[in-house]
Design an enzyme around this catalytic site. Structure first.
Site, PDB file in Angstrom:
ATOM      1  N   ASP A 135       0.216  -0.162   2.117  1.00 43.73           N
ATOM      2  CA  ASP A 135       0.780  -1.254   1.327  1.00 43.73           C
ATOM      3  C   ASP A 135       0.033  -1.366  -0.006  1.00 43.73           C
ATOM      4  O   ASP A 135       0.638  -1.427  -1.087  1.00 43.73           O
ATOM      5  CB  ASP A 135       0.637  -2.558   2.132  1.00 43.73           C
ATOM      6  CG  ASP A 135       1.426  -3.696   1.541  1.00 43.73           C
ATOM      7  OD1 ASP A 135       2.207  -3.450   0.607  1.00 43.73           O
ATOM      8  OD2 ASP A 135       1.265  -4.831   2.016  1.00 43.73           O
ATOM      9  N   TYR A 164      -0.706  -5.237  10.518  1.00 42.85           N
ATOM     10  CA  TYR A 164       0.597  -5.862  10.251  1.00 42.85           C
ATOM     11  C   TYR A 164       1.463  -5.948  11.500  1.00 42.85           C
ATOM     12  O   TYR A 164       2.631  -6.316  11.419  1.00 42.85           O
ATOM     13  CB  TYR A 164       1.356  -5.074   9.186  1.00 42.85           C
ATOM     14  CG  TYR A 164       0.795  -5.195   7.785  1.00 42.85           C
ATOM     15  CD1 TYR A 164      -0.491  -5.655   7.552  1.00 42.85           C
ATOM     16  CD2 TYR A 164       1.571  -4.841   6.687  1.00 42.85           C
ATOM     17  CE1 TYR A 164      -1.003  -5.746   6.275  1.00 42.85           C
ATOM     18  CE2 TYR A 164       1.061  -4.930   5.402  1.00 42.85           C
ATOM     19  CZ  TYR A 164      -0.220  -5.387   5.205  1.00 42.85           C
ATOM     20  OH  TYR A 164      -0.718  -5.481   3.934  1.00 42.85           O
ATOM     21  N   ASP A 181     -11.649   3.643   0.249  1.00 41.08           N
ATOM     22  CA  ASP A 181     -12.316   3.107  -0.954  1.00 41.08           C
ATOM     23  C   ASP A 181     -12.587   4.231  -1.963  1.00 41.08           C
ATOM     24  O   ASP A 181     -12.368   4.060  -3.169  1.00 41.08           O
ATOM     25  CB  ASP A 181     -13.612   2.348  -0.603  1.00 41.08           C
ATOM     26  CG  ASP A 181     -14.427   3.008   0.496  1.00 41.08           C
ATOM     27  OD1 ASP A 181     -13.948   3.995   1.087  1.00 41.08           O
ATOM     28  OD2 ASP A 181     -15.546   2.544   0.767  1.00 41.08           O
ATOM     29  N   LYS A 231     -10.418   4.759   7.109  1.00 41.27           N
ATOM     30  CA  LYS A 231     -11.769   4.215   6.984  1.00 41.27           C
ATOM     31  C   LYS A 231     -12.465   4.513   8.312  1.00 41.27           C
ATOM     32  O   LYS A 231     -12.993   3.615   8.994  1.00 41.27           O
ATOM     33  CB  LYS A 231     -11.671   2.706   6.702  1.00 41.27           C
ATOM     34  CG  LYS A 231     -12.965   2.037   6.382  1.00 41.27           C
ATOM     35  CD  LYS A 231     -13.407   2.212   4.952  1.00 41.27           C
ATOM     36  CE  LYS A 231     -14.783   1.624   4.755  1.00 41.27           C
ATOM     37  NZ  LYS A 231     -15.399   1.935   3.471  1.00 41.27           N
TER      38      LYS A 231
END
Ligand code: NAD
Length: 364
Positions: free
Chosen positions: A248, A124, A224, A191
């Site tokens: 987010d 972002y 995940d 991740k």
């Protein structure tokens, strides 16, 4: 002592919900000098900007602001005023608590999670290269040569910067929040198994910062896996700290676990100031109807009270909100199984019920 606070009423339903919030937090007995600063659509035509400098100056001076949602005008070339505000004031920490309230229709009953989202870096950051635009093919060539990885000529590119500085301050913020609010566990979400350098750095910094807080438990989850666990056993999580993009997505997931946007408060906090706002937008369709749910904004007011160190007043507001929701009588249409239920009350009437509950001294 009265607190000087910048007050931005907001667009659409903003003035209704932020006005209701103001009445509730004033009813705690804490005094405020409201520095009212119009922003957004209301001033765009007159002043040519969604967030004029006077608004930023006011927040810089007061150190604290609270706002209703601002509409992002479509087709004018203006980017979100909310994002602009966070960038201009370097409000790097986005704080979003999600808590189950008995009386709210939801699949879950014991969620109490605080999401701490990094607000300035990651995908972002706005470092993007449009497909076929001038300079994009040079970026692609450079990245191919530097990384040895194939990148197709017809690609668009978004860059994901994650820094030690950005990661350290957000993780430290999460631990400090946990300490101040008697939270037991901080979970870093990443991740790092795939993005070894960017998310790997975030994780490494988090592990190092955690060593400074031996009284607070620390663990980490791959995003995940966390998503799956959040919908199967969310009660196992307490404070989550995440880079921007995962933050987010996971914070909206958390809002969904506890009954949706009408209940989701938020704050954006930096070294030089803090701006509190509900997660929801300006819902223009409902403007001026005294119909929408004021809870998210009232809980946002409580979050601001906590930031100001007024824990007792914050608890009284949250307790009264919980009680009114649990009783299910003086609540807006969205709490009712049937949206057209004639017994639903208006925005201001729900705020009145919360004030009455606080004044009767009842706690949930
Ligand atoms: P929205 O949050 O305004 O509305 C989404 C849905 O939630 C709608 O169905 C709406 O009716 C409902 N809703 C929202 N708040 C509610 C409340 N308090 N009570 C009951 N129902 C409620 O999102 P949107 O429609 O995507 O955006 C509308 C405008 O708000 C856009 O211009 C957007 O840019 C802006 N926005 C601002 C902020 C902010 O100021 N931080 C955040 C999100 C969106």
């Amino acid at each position: 002592m009265a607190y000087d606070v910048t007050f931005i009423p907001g667009d659409g339903i903003g003035p209704e919900v932020s006005g209701a919030m103001r009445r509730v937090i004033e009813a705690t007995g804490i005094e405020f000098n409201w520095d009212v600063q119009e922003a957004g659509e209301a001033v765009l035509e007159r002043e040519g900007e969604l967030i004029p400098d006077r608004v930023l100056d006011s927040i810089r001076k007061n150190g604290v602001g609270i706002k209703g949602p601002l509409t992002t005008p479509v087709g004018t070339g203006f980017r979100s005023a909310n994002v602009a505000l966070r960038k201009a004031l370097d409000l790097y920490a986005n704080l979003r608590p999600s808590k189950s309230y008995p009386g709210v229709r939801s699949r879950y009953t014991s969620v109490d999670i605080v999401v701490v989202r990094e607000n300035t870096e990651d995908l972002y950051a706005g470092v993007e290269f449009e497909k076929d635009a001038e300079g994009t093919s040079e970026v692609i060539d450079f990245l191919r040569n530097a990384s040895g990885q194939p990148i197709r000529d017809d690609s668009a590119i978004s860059i994901k910067p994650i820094s030690v500085t950005g990661s350290e301050r957000i993780v430290r913020f999460a631990f400090e929040y946990a300490k101040a609010n008697n939270r037991k566990l901080v979970t870093a979400v990443h991740k790092a198994n795939i993005m070894k350098f960017s998310d790997g750095l975030f994780l490494e910094v988090a592990q190092n910062v955690a060593k400074d807080y031996p009284d607070i438990e620390f663990n980490d989850r791959i995003v995940d896996n966390l998503s799956m666990q959040m919908v199967s056993r969310p009660e196992e999580y307490d404070v989550l700290v995440l880079p921007n993009l995962y933050g987010d997505i996971i914070s909206d997931l958390c809002a969904g676990l506890v009954g949706g946007l009408g209940l989701a408060p938020g704050g954006n906090i930096g070294e030089n100031g803090a701006v509190f706002e509900p997660v929801h937008g300006s819902a223009p369709r409902y403007t001026g109807q005294n119909r929408v749910n004021p809870t998210a904004t009232i809980l946002t007011g409580a979050l601001m009270l906590r930031h100001l160190g007024e824990q007792d007043a914050a608890e009284r507001v949250e307790g009264a909100v919980a009680e009114v929701i649990r009783e299910g009588k003086d609540v807006t249409y969205d709490f009712k199984p049937d949206r057209n239920d004639p017994s639903a009350v208006g925005t201001q009437e729900m705020a009145d019920a919360i004030i009455k509950k606080m004044q009767s001294g009842k706690r949930s």
